[in-house]
Design an enzyme around this catalytic site. Structure first.
Site, PDB file in Angstrom:
ATOM      1  N   PHE A  15       0.826  -1.203   0.000  1.00  0.00           N
ATOM      2  CA  PHE A  15       0.000   0.000   0.000  1.00  0.00           C
ATOM      3  C   PHE A  15       0.864   1.259   0.000  1.00  0.00           C
ATOM      4  O   PHE A  15       0.548   2.235  -0.681  1.00  0.00           O
ATOM      5  CB  PHE A  15      -0.971  -0.004   1.174  1.00  0.00           C
ATOM      6  CG  PHE A  15      -2.002  -1.099   1.092  1.00  0.00           C
ATOM      7  CD1 PHE A  15      -2.720  -1.316  -0.072  1.00  0.00           C
ATOM      8  CD2 PHE A  15      -2.244  -1.913   2.167  1.00  0.00           C
ATOM      9  CE1 PHE A  15      -3.667  -2.332  -0.154  1.00  0.00           C
ATOM     10  CE2 PHE A  15      -3.190  -2.925   2.101  1.00  0.00           C
ATOM     11  CZ  PHE A  15      -3.909  -3.143   0.936  1.00  0.00           C
ATOM     12  N   HIS A 109      -0.953  -2.235   7.622  1.00  0.00           N
ATOM     13  CA  HIS A 109      -1.480  -1.031   6.952  1.00  0.00           C
ATOM     14  C   HIS A 109      -2.976  -1.258   6.716  1.00  0.00           C
ATOM     15  O   HIS A 109      -3.356  -1.953   5.778  1.00  0.00           O
ATOM     16  CB  HIS A 109      -0.752  -0.804   5.630  1.00  0.00           C
ATOM     17  CG  HIS A 109      -0.952   0.557   5.051  1.00  0.00           C
ATOM     18  ND1 HIS A 109       0.067   1.217   4.396  1.00  0.00           N
ATOM     19  CD2 HIS A 109      -2.012   1.384   5.034  1.00  0.00           C
ATOM     20  CE1 HIS A 109      -0.380   2.388   3.982  1.00  0.00           C
ATOM     21  NE2 HIS A 109      -1.649   2.499   4.351  1.00  0.00           N
ATOM     22  N   LEU A 110      -3.787  -0.699   7.582  1.00  0.00           N
ATOM     23  CA  LEU A 110      -5.227  -0.966   7.502  1.00  0.00           C
ATOM     24  C   LEU A 110      -5.812  -0.483   6.185  1.00  0.00           C
ATOM     25  O   LEU A 110      -5.273   0.429   5.550  1.00  0.00           O
ATOM     26  CB  LEU A 110      -5.967  -0.369   8.696  1.00  0.00           C
ATOM     27  CG  LEU A 110      -6.098   1.141   8.843  1.00  0.00           C
ATOM     28  CD1 LEU A 110      -7.257   1.687   8.037  1.00  0.00           C
ATOM     29  CD2 LEU A 110      -6.311   1.477  10.293  1.00  0.00           C
ATOM     30  N   HIS A 111      -6.891  -1.108   5.784  1.00  0.00           N
ATOM     31  CA  HIS A 111      -7.569  -0.778   4.537  1.00  0.00           C
ATOM     32  C   HIS A 111      -9.014  -1.281   4.618  1.00  0.00           C
ATOM     33  O   HIS A 111      -9.287  -2.310   5.202  1.00  0.00           O
ATOM     34  CB  HIS A 111      -6.844  -1.379   3.331  1.00  0.00           C
ATOM     35  CG  HIS A 111      -6.489  -2.819   3.488  1.00  0.00           C
ATOM     36  ND1 HIS A 111      -5.440  -3.254   4.303  1.00  0.00           N
ATOM     37  CD2 HIS A 111      -7.037  -3.936   2.962  1.00  0.00           C
ATOM     38  CE1 HIS A 111      -5.372  -4.562   4.255  1.00  0.00           C
ATOM     39  NE2 HIS A 111      -6.336  -5.014   3.452  1.00  0.00           N
ATOM     40  N   MET A 112      -9.908  -0.520   4.033  1.00  0.00           N
ATOM     41  CA  MET A 112     -11.332  -0.840   4.016  1.00  0.00           C
ATOM     42  C   MET A 112     -11.665  -1.584   2.727  1.00  0.00           C
ATOM     43  O   MET A 112     -11.378  -1.097   1.630  1.00  0.00           O
ATOM     44  CB  MET A 112     -12.159   0.451   4.075  1.00  0.00           C
ATOM     45  CG  MET A 112     -13.654   0.249   4.049  1.00  0.00           C
ATOM     46  SD  MET A 112     -14.341  -0.107   5.661  1.00  0.00           S
ATOM     47  CE  MET A 112     -14.247   1.513   6.425  1.00  0.00           C
TER      48      MET A 112
END
Length: 153
Positions: A15, A109-112
């Site tokens: 990301f 690495h957060l992600h929706m």
């Protein structure tokens, strides 16, 4: 198959690489906002599986500032509207997988995820063969979603 055959020795955060890249199409980035960007999932559950990703490399939702969280939700809402216009799904799965035990493939690495769903989209191949059948290529999905992104409010 190309990805499977390549070596993936600590290439860093995919990301962060996409956020810093100049070739959006090669990284499947179809929109860049102020604090977050929109990207296709390279290994989609269904056609139209997109993700909303903050530029900030954070694993915890509470570590993001309010402006980033607000933009994530606004762009997630827009993604649902865009995907509805492009694919006419029967519903959506929308959410975050925070932590490995919650199913995060990239937990640092957060992600929706925004995943269009149709009645019967889990079929014999997915259930028995652990294989997904997609009706269009990522290039076709990218082109359709990117074009629609600028047409839907």
């Amino acid at each position: 198959m190309k990805y499977i055959q390549e070596e993936h020795n600590d290439q860093g955060c995919i990301f962060c690489q996409a956020a810093e890249a100049s070739d959006d199409a090669a990284h499947l980035v179809f929109f860049r906002g102020e604090k977050v960007f929109m990207i296709l999932n390279r290994y989609p559950y269904t056609s139209g599986h997109v993700m909303c990703v903050p530029y900030a490399h954070q694993a915890n939702l509470q570590a993001l500032d309010e402006v980033t969280r607000d933009e994530m939700m606004a762009l997630t809402c827009k993604a649902v509207a865009v995907l509805q216009s492009v694919y006419s799904p029967d519903g959506f799965n929308v959410g975050l997988n925070l932590g490995k035990m919650a199913g995060a493939g990239i937990e640092e690495h957060l992600h929706m995820h925004i995943v269009p769903r149709w009645a019967g989209d889990t079929n014999f191949m997915a259930s028995v063969g652990n294989t997904r059948i997609l009706p269009e290529s990522l290039t076709e999905t990218y082109d359709r979603v990117k074009a629609a992104w600028h047409q839907v409010d």
